[in-house]
Enzyme design. Structure first.
Site, PDB file in Angstrom:
ATOM      1  N   ASP A  17      -6.937   4.202  -4.710  1.00 27.35           N
ATOM      2  CA  ASP A  17      -7.608   4.117  -3.407  1.00 27.35           C
ATOM      3  C   ASP A  17      -8.184   5.522  -3.207  1.00 27.35           C
ATOM      4  O   ASP A  17      -8.391   6.244  -4.202  1.00 27.35           O
ATOM      5  CB  ASP A  17      -6.611   3.714  -2.306  1.00 27.35           C
ATOM      6  CG  ASP A  17      -7.305   3.310  -1.001  1.00 27.35           C
ATOM      7  OD1 ASP A  17      -7.759   2.163  -0.886  1.00 27.35           O
ATOM      8  OD2 ASP A  17      -7.419   4.157  -0.080  1.00 27.35           O
ATOM      9  N   LYS A  75       0.869  -1.188   0.000  1.00 27.35           N
ATOM     10  CA  LYS A  75       0.000   0.000   0.000  1.00 27.35           C
ATOM     11  C   LYS A  75       0.896   1.225   0.000  1.00 27.35           C
ATOM     12  O   LYS A  75       2.010   1.166   0.520  1.00 27.35           O
ATOM     13  CB  LYS A  75      -0.884   0.007   1.261  1.00 27.35           C
ATOM     14  CG  LYS A  75      -2.123   0.866   1.114  1.00 27.35           C
ATOM     15  CD  LYS A  75      -3.255   0.074   0.492  1.00 27.35           C
ATOM     16  CE  LYS A  75      -4.406   0.944   0.101  1.00 27.35           C
ATOM     17  NZ  LYS A  75      -5.571   0.124  -0.331  1.00 27.35           N
TER      18      LYS A  75
HETATM   19  P1  NDP Z   1     -12.786   7.799  -3.233  1.00 28.66           P
HETATM   20  O1  NDP Z   1     -11.703   8.788  -3.047  1.00 28.66           O
HETATM   21  O2  NDP Z   1     -13.290   7.531  -4.599  1.00 28.66           O
HETATM   22  O3  NDP Z   1     -14.047   8.166  -2.323  1.00 28.66           O
HETATM   23  C1  NDP Z   1     -13.928   8.290  -0.950  1.00 28.66           C
HETATM   24  C2  NDP Z   1     -15.255   8.680  -0.371  1.00 28.66           C
HETATM   25  O4  NDP Z   1     -15.199   8.616   1.036  1.00 28.66           O
HETATM   26  C3  NDP Z   1     -15.668  10.091  -0.716  1.00 28.66           C
HETATM   27  O5  NDP Z   1     -17.059  10.175  -0.737  1.00 28.66           O
HETATM   28  C4  NDP Z   1     -15.094  10.881   0.448  1.00 28.66           C
HETATM   29  O6  NDP Z   1     -15.750  12.109   0.667  1.00 28.66           O
HETATM   30  C5  NDP Z   1     -15.332   9.931   1.596  1.00 28.66           C
HETATM   31  N1  NDP Z   1     -14.285  10.110   2.617  1.00 28.66           N
HETATM   32  C6  NDP Z   1     -12.944   9.981   2.444  1.00 28.66           C
HETATM   33  N2  NDP Z   1     -12.310  10.262   3.588  1.00 28.66           N
HETATM   34  C7  NDP Z   1     -13.253  10.572   4.470  1.00 28.66           C
HETATM   35  C8  NDP Z   1     -13.216  10.945   5.832  1.00 28.66           C
HETATM   36  N3  NDP Z   1     -12.060  11.050   6.494  1.00 28.66           N
HETATM   37  N4  NDP Z   1     -14.406  11.181   6.448  1.00 28.66           N
HETATM   38  C9  NDP Z   1     -15.580  11.071   5.771  1.00 28.66           C
HETATM   39  N5  NDP Z   1     -15.665  10.726   4.486  1.00 28.66           N
HETATM   40  C10 NDP Z   1     -14.529  10.467   3.851  1.00 28.66           C
HETATM   41  O7  NDP Z   1     -12.235   6.455  -2.558  1.00 28.66           O
HETATM   42  P2  NDP Z   1     -12.734   4.951  -2.773  1.00 28.66           P
HETATM   43  O8  NDP Z   1     -14.183   4.912  -3.013  1.00 28.66           O
HETATM   44  O9  NDP Z   1     -11.815   4.329  -3.742  1.00 28.66           O
HETATM   45  O10 NDP Z   1     -12.394   4.318  -1.348  1.00 28.66           O
HETATM   46  C11 NDP Z   1     -13.346   4.261  -0.286  1.00 28.66           C
HETATM   47  C12 NDP Z   1     -12.955   3.185   0.692  1.00 28.66           C
HETATM   48  O11 NDP Z   1     -12.892   1.913   0.020  1.00 28.66           O
HETATM   49  C13 NDP Z   1     -11.565   3.350   1.334  1.00 28.66           C
HETATM   50  O12 NDP Z   1     -11.601   2.813   2.626  1.00 28.66           O
HETATM   51  C14 NDP Z   1     -10.671   2.460   0.460  1.00 28.66           C
HETATM   52  O13 NDP Z   1      -9.508   2.048   1.141  1.00 28.66           O
HETATM   53  C15 NDP Z   1     -11.620   1.302   0.202  1.00 28.66           C
HETATM   54  N6  NDP Z   1     -11.326   0.458  -0.938  1.00 28.66           N
HETATM   55  C16 NDP Z   1     -11.166   0.988  -2.201  1.00 28.66           C
HETATM   56  C17 NDP Z   1     -10.948   0.149  -3.263  1.00 28.66           C
HETATM   57  C18 NDP Z   1     -10.879   0.661  -4.661  1.00 28.66           C
HETATM   58  O14 NDP Z   1     -10.788  -0.169  -5.579  1.00 28.66           O
HETATM   59  N7  NDP Z   1     -10.922   1.955  -4.912  1.00 28.66           N
HETATM   60  C19 NDP Z   1     -10.805  -1.302  -3.099  1.00 28.66           C
HETATM   61  C20 NDP Z   1     -11.071  -1.762  -1.757  1.00 28.66           C
HETATM   62  C21 NDP Z   1     -11.302  -0.903  -0.729  1.00 28.66           C
HETATM   63  P3  NDP Z   1     -15.151  13.456   0.057  1.00 28.66           P
HETATM   64  O15 NDP Z   1     -15.516  13.422  -1.397  1.00 28.66           O
HETATM   65  O16 NDP Z   1     -15.802  14.542   0.814  1.00 28.66           O
HETATM   66  O17 NDP Z   1     -13.674  13.401   0.273  1.00 28.66           O
HETATM   67  O1  2IT Z   2      -7.920  -1.602  -0.819  1.00 27.25           O
HETATM   68  C1  2IT Z   2      -7.841  -2.120  -1.952  1.00 27.25           C
HETATM   69  O2  2IT Z   2      -8.004  -3.335  -2.116  1.00 27.25           O
HETATM   70  C2  2IT Z   2      -7.594  -1.238  -3.096  1.00 27.25           C
HETATM   71  N1  2IT Z   2      -7.502  -0.032  -2.905  1.00 27.25           N
HETATM   72  C3  2IT Z   2      -7.437  -1.821  -4.463  1.00 27.25           C
HETATM   73  C4  2IT Z   2      -6.059  -2.366  -4.662  1.00 27.25           C
HETATM   74  C5  2IT Z   2      -5.733  -2.827  -6.062  1.00 27.25           C
HETATM   75  O3  2IT Z   2      -4.548  -3.169  -6.242  1.00 27.25           O
HETATM   76  O4  2IT Z   2      -6.590  -2.874  -6.933  1.00 27.25           O
END
Ligand code: NDP
Ligand code: 2IT
Length: 448
Positions: free
Chosen positions: A168, A128
């Site tokens: 992420d 990560k």
């Molecule tokens: P994005 O940046 O696309 O979206 C994040 C969302 O969460 C936004 O709506 C953001 O709001 C909100 N957010 C972020 N930080 C905070 C905070 N501190 N307090 C409140 N709201 C918050 O990220 P992802 O959708 O990619 O990721 C979301 C979660 O999923 C994370 O935990 C990530 O680690 C996990 N994840 C992501 C994967 C992926 O493929 N992308 C895979 C597996 C897990 P705002 O717009 O206001 O910042």
């Molecule tokens: O938390 C996660 O699994 C991710 N942000 C996606 C990682 C990846 O390599 O696709």
């Protein structure tokens, strides 16, 4: 003489070695609680010090990132890559750009990734990275300059057979494109060194949707196990980023009604449900216009709760998809009081440990992120395969594979997590099932 492997003793050593890294402590505790009893029953893991080795990253790289903003000011950020474990494949995991990023958060995420990537059944290790850079409010040119500066340093440490980053929080298609372009320019190689790429240059269909879709599928699998389904259920989703939006889309496909989404400023409550047209509006709002969710409330005249989280809204199913520790004990009590039946985590570690205990004691279906959100990295693994064979599979083929992977992960959790009274402890199931593959590979390599 072997080290005392009680949970307390192990955790106190870990805390001493990783001072003030509270998120990392939390992630390790959640795993150790279920894996240590398993290790004690399978002493080969204890004698080989597997849990001690698994909680120490292979290496941690920290570097300076210097870039120039639009006003000509020199800006300095801190970049990281935590290469956690490559026992079962090259390091793999996302990059996070958010002002809160620090070593503790990236170590918790890298550690979780070890188990998640193992659960996918694909040959991918765990890493990560990211930076304390805030993309919010920055121009495209500033984001480009930051990404290029970040990749200039990161490029020394990654490679398509070494370490393959992805997105992420704060890292989506725009950032991946800038970083991929810079890597290609520096190395003069066109390889699948990042996943989540755009379709024109080696990206995979379904990768954008995969994490959210996978999470909705996982909840559906848990319900199926109980003779139930998502159809007709009222669903509360947090977040409005990559994971939340496509989780909401798949919930709709499965017949559920999504009534909330949130961002870091508050949440919207749309009693009528967020239908296809409304979701298309939000996807455009958040990913193209980079606007705020409050604009949705104004446009559609629904309720908006400034500074609040959505867990008090009456629902059947809850999907935390924003960030770590966004669902606490009080939130869990609200969900239980409102007769919610299932919680499936799209985010990584969104539920605090005491809240997990409450949900489990109340016998809710509860899926930890390392199982429920593994669809994203799984399709990243499939993107790597497509890059290696220089082919691109169809959406249908990829979605079938995604669904199959989520079902298999679910079944692994059931086989390792079923308790005497029939309750499925998905935390234990995911941790032990994820642990065994990595642990057996580490044992096979001998002492290193
Ligand atoms: P994005 O940046 O696309 O979206 C994040 C969302 O969460 C936004 O709506 C953001 O709001 C909100 N957010 C972020 N930080 C905070 C905070 N501190 N307090 C409140 N709201 C918050 O990220 P992802 O959708 O990619 O990721 C979301 C979660 O999923 C994370 O935990 C990530 O680690 C996990 N994840 C992501 C994967 C992926 O493929 N992308 C895979 C597996 C897990 P705002 O717009 O206001 O910042
Ligand atoms: O938390 C996660 O699994 C991710 N942000 C996606 C990682 C990846 O390599 O696709």
């Amino acid at each position: 003489m072997y080290a005392d492997l009680s949970l307390d003793h192990f955790m106190s050593g870990l805390k001493k070695r990783n001072i003030n890294e509270t998120e990392f402590h939390q992630a390790v505790y959640e795993v150790a609680e279920s894996v240590i009893p398993y290790i004690l029953e399978n002493s080969k893991y204890q004698y080989a010090g597997i849990i001690e080795r698994m909680t120490e990253p292979d290496r941690t790289i920290i570097f300076r990132v210097v870039w120039e903003d639009d006003d000509g000011h020199v800006r300095v950020n801190r970049g990281y890559r935590v290469q956690f474990n490559n026992a079962i494949g090259p390091y793999k995991g996302g990059l996070r750009f958010h002002p809160s990023v620090n070593l503790s958060i990236l170590k918790f995420l890298g550690f979780e990734q070890t188990f998640k990537n193992s659960l996918t059944g694909l040959p991918i290790g765990a890493g990560k990275g990211g930076a304390d850079f805030n993309p919010k409010g920055k121009s495209d040119a500033e984001v480009m300059r930051f990404c290029q500066a970040f990749m200039t340093e990161l490029s020394h440490h990654i490679g398509h057979d070494t370490d393959i980053p992805a997105g992420d929080i704060g890292v989506g298609a725009r950032e991946i494109s800038y970083m991929f372009g810079q890597y290609k320019r520096m190395t003069r190689e066109f390889t699948g060194v990042l996943t989540g790429k755009s379709l024109e240059f080696g990206g995979s269909l379904i990768r954008t949707e995969a994490t959210g879709y996978g999470n909705a599928y996982f909840m559906d699998e848990m319900l199926k196990q109980q003779g139930d389904s998502t159809k007709g259920k009222v669903c509360v989703v947090s977040g409005s980023g990559n994971v939340a939006l496509y989780c909401a889309e798949k919930i709709r496909h499965l017949g559920g009604k999504v009534v909330t989404l949130s961002d870091s400023s508050g949440f919207i409550y749309d009693k009528d449900g967020i239908d296809e047209a409304k979701l298309a509006y939000i996807i455009d709002l958040k990913t193209v216009k980079r606007g705020r969710l409050s604009e949705y409330a104004e446009k559609y005249g629904c309720e908006y709760f400034e500074g609040k989280r959505p867990w008090g809204v009456k629902c059947d199913l809850a999907y935390p998809c924003a960030t770590q520790n966004e669902l606490d004990e009080d939130d869990a009590k609200l969900l239980i009081a409102n007769n919610c039946i299932g919680v499936s985590e799209g985010a990584n570690m969104p539920t605090v440990i005491k809240a997990i205990k409450l949900l489990q004691e109340a016998k809710l279906l509860y899926a930890p992120g390392k199982a429920a959100n593994a669809g994203g990295v799984a399709v990243s693994g499939l993107e790597m395969t497509q890059n290696s064979i220089r082919m691109a599979w169809s959406s249908e083929e990829l979605e079938n594979r995604l669904r199959e992977i989520m079902t298999t992960i679910h079944n692994k959790c059931v086989s390792y997590g079923k308790e005497e009274d029939g309750y499925i402890n998905y935390v234990k199931g995911a941790n032990v099932a994820g642990f065994t593959k990595v642990a057996d590979a580490m044992l096979a390599y001998g002492i290193m």
